[in-house]
Design a protein around this motif. Structure first.
Motif, short mmCIF file in Angstrom:
data_model
loop_
_atom_site.label_atom_id
_atom_site.label_comp_id
_atom_site.label_asym_id
_atom_site.label_seq_id
_atom_site.Cartn_x
_atom_site.Cartn_y
_atom_site.Cartn_z
N GLN A 3 36.41 41.82 28.79
CA GLN A 3 37.09 41.44 29.96
C GLN A 3 38.53 40.59 29.80
O GLN A 3 39.55 41.28 30.11
CB GLN A 3 36.38 40.55 30.84
N ALA A 16 39.81 39.45 41.56
CA ALA A 16 38.37 39.83 41.92
C ALA A 16 37.57 39.30 40.82
O ALA A 16 36.32 38.88 41.00
CB ALA A 16 38.35 41.54 41.99
N LEU A 17 38.07 39.38 39.47
CA LEU A 17 37.27 38.91 38.34
C LEU A 17 37.10 37.53 38.49
O LEU A 17 35.94 36.76 38.06
CB LEU A 17 37.91 39.19 36.98
N ALA A 70 36.97 35.73 41.17
CA ALA A 70 35.59 35.53 42.07
C ALA A 70 34.21 35.79 41.63
O ALA A 70 33.17 35.11 41.91
CB ALA A 70 36.09 36.40 43.43
N ASP A 71 34.31 36.72 40.79
CA ASP A 71 33.03 37.27 40.20
C ASP A 71 32.60 36.04 39.06
O ASP A 71 31.51 35.51 39.11
CB ASP A 71 33.20 38.48 39.29
N LEU A 72 33.57 35.64 38.56
CA LEU A 72 33.34 34.36 37.49
C LEU A 72 32.74 33.23 38.38
O LEU A 72 31.91 32.58 37.95
CB LEU A 72 34.47 34.02 36.86
N ARG A 78 31.16 33.16 41.21
CA ARG A 78 29.76 33.35 41.73
C ARG A 78 28.63 33.41 40.56
O ARG A 78 27.59 32.81 40.57
CB ARG A 78 29.56 34.62 42.24
N ALA A 79 29.00 33.78 39.38
CA ALA A 79 28.17 33.57 38.03
C ALA A 79 27.82 32.48 37.78
O ALA A 79 26.97 32.01 37.54
CB ALA A 79 28.88 34.41 37.10
#
Length: 339
Positions: A62, A76-77, A79-81, A83-84
């Protein structure tokens, strides 16, 4: 700048710098005559970019994508981080809660640790019947933590499993007590839940399992709960503890015919304890009595029989002349009983 100096200044190990080079993430722009890696100021800046992105939890792939793709959108990345990370924190919180539960059980051997963990897993079963069986087994468990049972009960939606958990909690508190008040505190917190079902289970458990004084203190604020079931439970416990604040709800229970016999008994006890409370009870019971239905007037008459003083008898004599024959007969019998 040679690799050793870059490592000293950046805090990144020589081994990791070589790995960055091997995967194409950070290749030095130059080589010395002897073939050693030589890093330019731009290379060092890129290294700090790499390390900065890695602190956010990005994988090396990444990081490479972010640095190589000019059109890469970080939102977007990120936001994914987020959530994770939230999911990982939730798993860690669950693990911490499980560890604290095992610790509270005070296991002396690994076999006892396994037993407690097995109980926790059984409580997490998707099958209500299995959870109920686990709760019944917990009643004979070697000193199960009362707080664990309380929290499990609050989360249990199946009425049969919840009833078994309430029994197990009552048995556990009776045997081992709740020395640090953790179980009562957990149930009191349940009374502040936004879910009526959770508040009802908390009120029921406090009524059944907690020491009377602790239950009354925890349920005092629940007298104003929007759920009538919670209010009634609170009124019963607070009233039995001598709390006059329970009078309005107890009177409402008598007039509505919900646990009216028990409510009338508590109102009588409160009235005998305090003349002021006796007057409040009498006024509340008889307010707008003429506009109620015959069944309500009969229940009020039954409650008046046990109240002290001449006021209740005067009301009963009026009811003995009630237009409804059944009300008049019941009230007349009660007048004769008091004389």
């Amino acid at each position: 700048m040679l690799i050793g100096e870059v490592a000293r200044r950046s805090g990144v190990s020589v081994r990791m710098l070589r790995h960055y080079d091997a995967v194409g993430l950070l290749r030095p722009t130059g080589r010395t005559v002897g073939g050693y890696r030589e890093y330019s100021p731009g290379d060092v800046r890129r290294l700090f970019h790499v390390e900065g992105l890695r602190t956010l939890g990005l994988s090396l792939a990444q990081v490479g994508e972010a640095l190589h793709d000019p059109g890469f959108a970080p939102s977007a990345l990120v936001a994914d981080l987020v959530r994770a990370t939230e999911e990982r924190l939730e798993r860690d919180r669950e693990l911490l809660a499980r560890l604290r539960t095992v610790d509270a059980a005070g296991p002396e051997t690994w076999a006892e640790v396994v037993d407690v963990v097995g109980l926790l897993r059984a409580f997490g079963s998707p099958t209500a019947g299995h959870r109920q069986q686990a709760a019944l087994a917990a009643g004979d468990w070697p000193a199960p933590p009362a707080e664990m049972l309380a929290r499990t009960l609050l989360a249990e939606t199946d009425p049969h499993a919840a009833g078994a958990l309430r029994w197990a909690l009552r048995r556990t508190v009776a045997r081992a007590g709740d020395p640090d008040g953790a179980a009562v505190a957990a149930l009191a917190a349940g009374l502040r839940s936004g879910e009526p079902g959770v508040r009802r289970r908390a009120a029921d458990a406090l009524t059944d399992a907690a020491p009377a004084a602790a239950a009354a203190a925890a349920l005092a604020d629940a007298l104003a709960d929007p759920d009538p079931g919670v209010r009634r439970r609170a009124a019963t416990v607070v009233g039995r503890g001598g709390g006059a604040g329970a009078v309005p709800e107890l009177v409402a229970m008598v007039r509505a015919g919900v646990d009216d016999v028990e409510a009338a008994e508590i109102l009588a006890a409160l009235s005998h304890d305090d003349p002021v409370t006796s007057g409040i009870v009498l006024d509340a019971l008889t307010r707008d009595l003429a506009g109620t239905d015959p069944a309500t007037r009969i229940r009020v008459a039954q409650a008046l029989v046990e109240l002290p003083g001449s006021g209740p008898e005067r009301v009963l004599r009026r009811l003995a002349d009630d237009a409804d024959r059944t009300v008049a007969l019941v009230a007349g019998a009660f007048v004769r009983r008091r004389t």
